[in-house]
Scaffold this active site. Structure first.
Site, PDB file in Angstrom:
ATOM      1  N   LYS A  47     -10.777  -6.793  -5.733  1.00  0.00           N
ATOM      2  CA  LYS A  47     -11.836  -5.800  -5.914  1.00  0.00           C
ATOM      3  C   LYS A  47     -11.298  -4.475  -6.430  1.00  0.00           C
ATOM      4  O   LYS A  47     -12.035  -3.673  -6.958  1.00  0.00           O
ATOM      5  CB  LYS A  47     -12.684  -5.635  -4.646  1.00  0.00           C
ATOM      6  CG  LYS A  47     -11.969  -5.118  -3.440  1.00  0.00           C
ATOM      7  CD  LYS A  47     -12.924  -5.111  -2.249  1.00  0.00           C
ATOM      8  CE  LYS A  47     -12.149  -4.796  -0.965  1.00  0.00           C
ATOM      9  NZ  LYS A  47     -12.953  -4.946   0.226  1.00  0.00           N
ATOM     10  N   LYS A  86      -4.881 -13.247  -8.185  1.00  0.00           N
ATOM     11  CA  LYS A  86      -6.132 -13.338  -7.440  1.00  0.00           C
ATOM     12  C   LYS A  86      -7.155 -12.305  -7.955  1.00  0.00           C
ATOM     13  O   LYS A  86      -6.763 -11.207  -8.340  1.00  0.00           O
ATOM     14  CB  LYS A  86      -5.821 -13.056  -5.964  1.00  0.00           C
ATOM     15  CG  LYS A  86      -6.918 -13.434  -5.010  1.00  0.00           C
ATOM     16  CD  LYS A  86      -6.533 -13.080  -3.582  1.00  0.00           C
ATOM     17  CE  LYS A  86      -7.651 -12.238  -2.980  1.00  0.00           C
ATOM     18  NZ  LYS A  86      -7.461 -11.864  -1.591  1.00  0.00           N
ATOM     19  N   LYS A 111       0.825  -1.215   0.000  1.00  0.00           N
ATOM     20  CA  LYS A 111       0.000   0.000   0.000  1.00  0.00           C
ATOM     21  C   LYS A 111       0.857   1.261   0.000  1.00  0.00           C
ATOM     22  O   LYS A 111       0.462   2.278  -0.559  1.00  0.00           O
ATOM     23  CB  LYS A 111      -0.974   0.006   1.181  1.00  0.00           C
ATOM     24  CG  LYS A 111      -2.119  -0.980   1.001  1.00  0.00           C
ATOM     25  CD  LYS A 111      -3.284  -0.655   1.922  1.00  0.00           C
ATOM     26  CE  LYS A 111      -4.440  -1.632   1.704  1.00  0.00           C
ATOM     27  NZ  LYS A 111      -5.532  -1.435   2.668  1.00  0.00           N
TER      28      LYS A 111
END
Ligand code: TRP
Length: 334
Positions: free
Chosen positions: A200, A197, A115
């Site tokens: 979202k 993966k 992040k």
């Protein structure tokens, strides 16, 4: 009446709309815990502000996430559904746990590193201490079991380390939680890059099925799913795309890989993709309808939030009171 039950806790961020991966890998299975466990499911809006949020959007998503939990089958009578910022004990315990969490430990968290790389202009202290707030969420409720995706395993291990460290100093204050990472259909991959993966926050909308996508969108996205240059519906080397579609189809229909191979023997990818799209759309139809009904009823959602907050606050106060006493805070009535 719940006191002797063991506790399950999980949290979901009200950011980005949830995917088929979140549904099959997690939320769909949450309701099964409530027979055996006292279950807390929390919308973690305090975690969400570690990256910049549009306030109106965050507020709307908080309602929507609660509505979606319920649309996916979580009954507010059988589970405590609540919003993190409504229970101030989370922030209070997080501060205390910050003082029992090491700089080095937080620096090693891969989510923090990822992040920070993505938000290089906003590497704030909250992003850094995110895991001790998560530990507070879990430890406040004397949680035994935490259903999470595999990406949260490292945070959970840190929660365990913090609990053990605190218990080591003050005696048995916290239950040390275990992760619960479902193995069946836990990993739904991207439709565009089947080695990654399904996420979202993927910028490519065609890679992701959203729980609330409409039927046509779902069918269209599956039609475009990346496969390989072959034509046989079976697992194998270089067939990660097909294998991902097979596990999705299996997860929503209950069919095994062998059954799926037989069903599509001699039929091409086009047929198969259409069948997967339709099966997924069918299985999400009820969720979507229920979400539409619930999300339109803000007053009802607020009643659920209030009930959840008061139940959660009561349980949280017990642990927080004990912790404050242990660390040496004074206790007065005023
Ligand atoms: N960090 C989790 C995620 O991003 C969300 C979360 C916050 C959580 N607090 C939690 C998950 C406590 C389980 C338990 O997915």
């Amino acid at each position: 009446m719940f006191q002797d039950k063991k506790v399950v806790f999980s949290g979901v961020q009200p950011s980005g709309s949830l995917t088929l991966g979140n549904y099959l890998g997690a939320i769909k299975n949450f309701s099964a815990f409530s027979d055996e466990y006292r279950c807390y499911y929390c919308v973690v809006d305090m975690h969400a502000i570690t990256v910049r949020q549009n306030p109106a959007e965050l507020r709307r998503r908080t309602y929507d996430t609660l509505a979606l939990y319920m649309a996916c089958g979580l009954d507010p009578e059988r589970n405590v559904l609540f919003v993190q910022s409504h229970v101030p004990a989370h922030a209070e315990l997080a501060w205390i746990l910050d003082c029992y969490t090491m700089f080095g430990e937080l620096s090693r968290m891969t989510q923090f590193k990822d992040k920070s790389a993505k938000n290089a202009d906003n590497i704030n202290a909250g992003l850094f201490t995110y895991p001790s707030l998560m530990a507070a969420d879990i430890l406040l409720y004397q949680t035994e079991l935490v259903p999470v995706g595999v990406d949260q395993k490292q945070h959970l291990e840190l929660s365990r380390d913090i609990a053990n460290r605190f218990n080591g100093v003050y005696g048995d204050v916290f239950v040390v939680p275990e992760p619960y990472i479902p193995t069946t259909s836990a990993k739904i991959m991207s439709l565009a890059e089947p080695s990654k993966k399904m996420s979202k926050s993927d910028p490519n909308e065609n890679a992701v099925i959203r729980i609330l996508d409409d039927r046509d969108t779902i069918v269209r996205k599956f039609k475009r799913a990346v496969t390989d240059s072959g034509c046989e519906v079976r697992r194998g080397e270089g067939k990660e795309g097909i294998e991902n579609l097979m596990s999705i189809y299996g997860a929503v229909t209950g069919k095994s890989f062998d059954e799926i191979e037989r069903e599509f023997d001699g039929r091409g990818y086009g047929d198969f993709k259409l069948a997967v799209g339709e099966a997924v759309a069918d299985s999400l139809e009820g969720v979507r309808r229920e979400f539409a009904r619930l999300s339109a009823d803000k007053k009802y959602l607020e009643e659920i939030m209030a009930k959840g907050a008061s139940e959660a606050a009561r349980a949280a106060a017990r642990t927080l009171g004990k912790v404050k006493k242990k660390v040496g805070f004074t206790d007065i009535r005023y």
